[in-house]
Enzyme design. Structure first.
Site, PDB file in Angstrom:
ATOM      1  N   LYS A  81       0.992  -1.136   0.227  1.00 40.46           N
ATOM      2  CA  LYS A  81       0.094  -0.417   0.266  1.00 40.46           C
ATOM      3  C   LYS A  81       1.498   1.597   0.062  1.00 40.46           C
ATOM      4  O   LYS A  81       2.057   1.457   0.939  1.00 40.46           O
ATOM      5  CB  LYS A  81      -1.163  -0.301   0.964  1.00 40.46           C
ATOM      6  CG  LYS A  81      -2.263   0.925   0.868  1.00 40.46           C
ATOM      7  CD  LYS A  81      -3.067   0.207   0.528  1.00 40.46           C
ATOM      8  CE  LYS A  81      -4.798   1.226   0.213  1.00 40.46           C
ATOM      9  NZ  LYS A  81      -5.873  -0.178   0.262  1.00 40.46           N
ATOM     10  N   ASP A 121      -7.327   3.789  -4.170  1.00 34.15           N
ATOM     11  CA  ASP A 121      -8.016   4.387  -3.232  1.00 34.15           C
ATOM     12  C   ASP A 121      -8.479   4.937  -2.524  1.00 34.15           C
ATOM     13  O   ASP A 121      -8.556   6.209  -3.614  1.00 34.15           O
ATOM     14  CB  ASP A 121      -6.596   3.741  -1.943  1.00 34.15           C
ATOM     15  CG  ASP A 121      -7.284   2.951  -1.068  1.00 34.15           C
ATOM     16  OD1 ASP A 121      -7.756   2.479  -0.448  1.00 34.15           O
ATOM     17  OD2 ASP A 121      -7.558   3.779   0.125  1.00 34.15           O
TER      18      ASP A 121
HETATM   19  N1  GLU Z   1      -7.130   0.230  -2.718  1.00 31.11           N
HETATM   20  C1  GLU Z   1      -8.062  -1.106  -3.253  1.00 31.11           C
HETATM   21  C2  GLU Z   1      -7.970  -1.860  -2.087  1.00 31.11           C
HETATM   22  O1  GLU Z   1      -8.118  -1.289  -1.037  1.00 31.11           O
HETATM   23  C3  GLU Z   1      -7.707  -1.389  -4.753  1.00 31.11           C
HETATM   24  C4  GLU Z   1      -6.407  -1.822  -4.513  1.00 31.11           C
HETATM   25  C5  GLU Z   1      -5.921  -2.805  -6.146  1.00 31.11           C
HETATM   26  O2  GLU Z   1      -6.513  -2.401  -6.630  1.00 31.11           O
HETATM   27  O3  GLU Z   1      -4.121  -2.833  -5.712  1.00 31.11           O
HETATM   28  O4  GLU Z   1      -8.262  -3.293  -2.289  1.00 31.11           O
END
Ligand code: GLU
Length: 449
Positions: free
Chosen positions: A128, A168
């Site tokens: 992340k 996100d």
């Molecule tokens: N931010 C999204 C999550 O919390 C998607 C992450 C992604 O698609 O890599 O899963």
């Protein structure tokens, strides 16, 4: 040593190491609270020190992001990427651009992502990233300059086989576009190093809808398993963002009636329920005009806008938190329970506080943790990577069929894992156990790296 004493000691050390990282501790505590039977039956996980290893990110990159606003003023933000775990595949996870971003928040989100990605059963590790940069109130050119500066450093550390960022909070197709553009310029390489791209240059159809649709499909599965359905059920949602709007759309298509929604300014209560006209209005308001729900009752006078108020006091059958971590506390949970709510299905990451979860479980409501019910977003990111590798585009119908299949299998895997370790029907335990075992076994196979 007795397993409970071991986990207590482990948690104590984890907290001592980074005492200020409160949301990270909360995420780890939630997972560890369900792992005792797994550790008891598989002492190898203790011997191999999997808890100690899985909670420590493999690598964290922290960097300066200088950028200029439209008036020529210089600003400095802090950029992060937490590359958490690559046992199952390259690091994969979103970027959060919001004033509240710090290492604590990104460690919590990265840790959750490892388990979520494992649950999708796709070959994805977890990570992340993000910045304390707030996209709200910035012009397109300011956002572009920030994104370019962000990638000027981050491009060294990401890539199609290494780490694939996505969106996100505060990071959607616009930001992904600017980041991808700069990445391509610096690397001279057009590869799927990001997901959430626009479909006319490499993105997957249905990626914007995927998290919300997945949440609704997961809820449908939970009800189907009890011999019920979403048909005619009254639902409330919190965040009026990407996840919330598409959860609402799919719930409505599946026969439910959504009566409550919330944003930064307050919440709306619309007894009429969201229909096609209201949905089209909300999509334009949120995605095109980036406006506020304050305007909603001017357009639909039967509805009420409640300034500064959350949605959780609105009577409902099912509640869907889709905004951010810790948005639903013990008191909110009690309101839901008192009003006859039958279940909470999480669309955001860790929206329920530990006290809320305790109350929801004690009152025997259905409860699904975000890492299971919101995994549809990253699952379709995984499908975007597959399409990029194959150099093909799938139709909406094809992607949706895969998404539905993945959500159903996550649901099934949670139930089976929970039952196998003596906690039948506990989706939280099932999600943690299934997610953990897959990663832990891969880590053992790959040795001490
Ligand atoms: N931010 C999204 C999550 O919390 C998607 C992450 C992604 O698609 O890599 O899963």
């Amino acid at each position: 040593m007795d397993t409970n004493a071991y986990t207590a000691q482990f948690l104590e050390k984890l907290i001592q190491k980074d005492p200020a990282q409160r949301v990270f501790h909360q995420a780890v505590q939630e997972v560890v609270s369900t792992l005792t039977p797994v550790l008891q039956q598989n002492p190898k996980y203790i011997k191999e020190r999997i808890l100690e290893r899985i909670t420590e990110p493999e690598r964290t990159i922290i960097f300066r992001v200088p950028w200029q606003d439209d008036k020529g003023e210089i600003h400095v933000n802090r950029g992060f990427r937490v590359q958490y775990n690559s046992a199952l595949g390259p690091y994969k996870g979103g970027m959060r651009f919001h004033a509240t971003v710090n290492q604590d928040v990104l460690k919590f989100l990265g840790f959750e992502q490892v388990f979520k990605n494992s649950l999708t059963t796709l070959p994805l590790g977890g990570g992340k990233g993000g910045s304390d940069f707030d996209t709200r109130g910035k012009t397109d050119s300011e956002v572009m300059r920030f994104c370019h500066s962000f990638i000027n450093e981050l491009y060294h550390h990401i890539g199609y086989h290494t780490d694939i960022p996505a969106g996100d909070l505060g990071c959607g197709a616009r930001e992904i576009g600017y980041m991808f553009g700069q990445y391509k310029k610096l690397t001279n390489d057009f590869t799927g190093a990001f997901t959430g791209k626009k479909p006319n240059w490499g993105g997957s159809l249905l990626r914007p809808e995927a998290t919300g649709y997945g949440v609704a499909y997961f809820a449908q599965e939970m009800l189907r398993h009890k011999g019920d359905s979403l048909e005619g059920k009254t639902c409330i949602i919190s965040g009026a963002g990407n996840v919330g709007i598409y959860t609402m759309e799919k719930l409505t298509q599946l026969g439910a009636k959504v009566v409550g929604l919330m944003d930064y300014d307050g919440s709306i209560y619309d007894e009429h329920g969201i229909d096609e006209e209201r949905l089209a209005y909300l999509k334009d308001l949120v995605f095109v005009r980036r406006g506020s729900l304050k305007e909603y009752d001017k357009k639909f006078p039967g509805a009420h806008f409640r300034p500064g108020k959350k949605t959780w006091d609105i009577p409902c059958d099912y509640a869907f938190p889709t905004a951010c971590e810790n948005e639903l506390d013990g008191q909110d949970a009690q309101l839901l329970i008192n009003n006859g709510c039958k279940g909470v299905c999480e669309g955001s990451n860790m929206p329920c506080t530990p006290e809320a979860i305790e109350r929801i479980k004690a009152a025997k409501l259905l409860y699904s943790p975000g890492k299971a019910s919101n995994a549809g977003g990253v699952a379709v990111s995984g499908l975007e990577m597959t399409q990029n590798s194959m150099r093909v585009y799938w139709t909406r119908e094809e992607v949706e069929k895969y998404l539905q299949r993945i959500m159903n299998s996550i649901h099934q895997n949670c139930l089976e894992a929970a039952a196998m370790y003596g906690m039948p029907g506990d989706y939280m335990a099932g999600a943690n156990i299934f997610g953990f075992k897959k990663v832990a076994d891969a880590m053992i196979d790959q040795g001490l790296v």
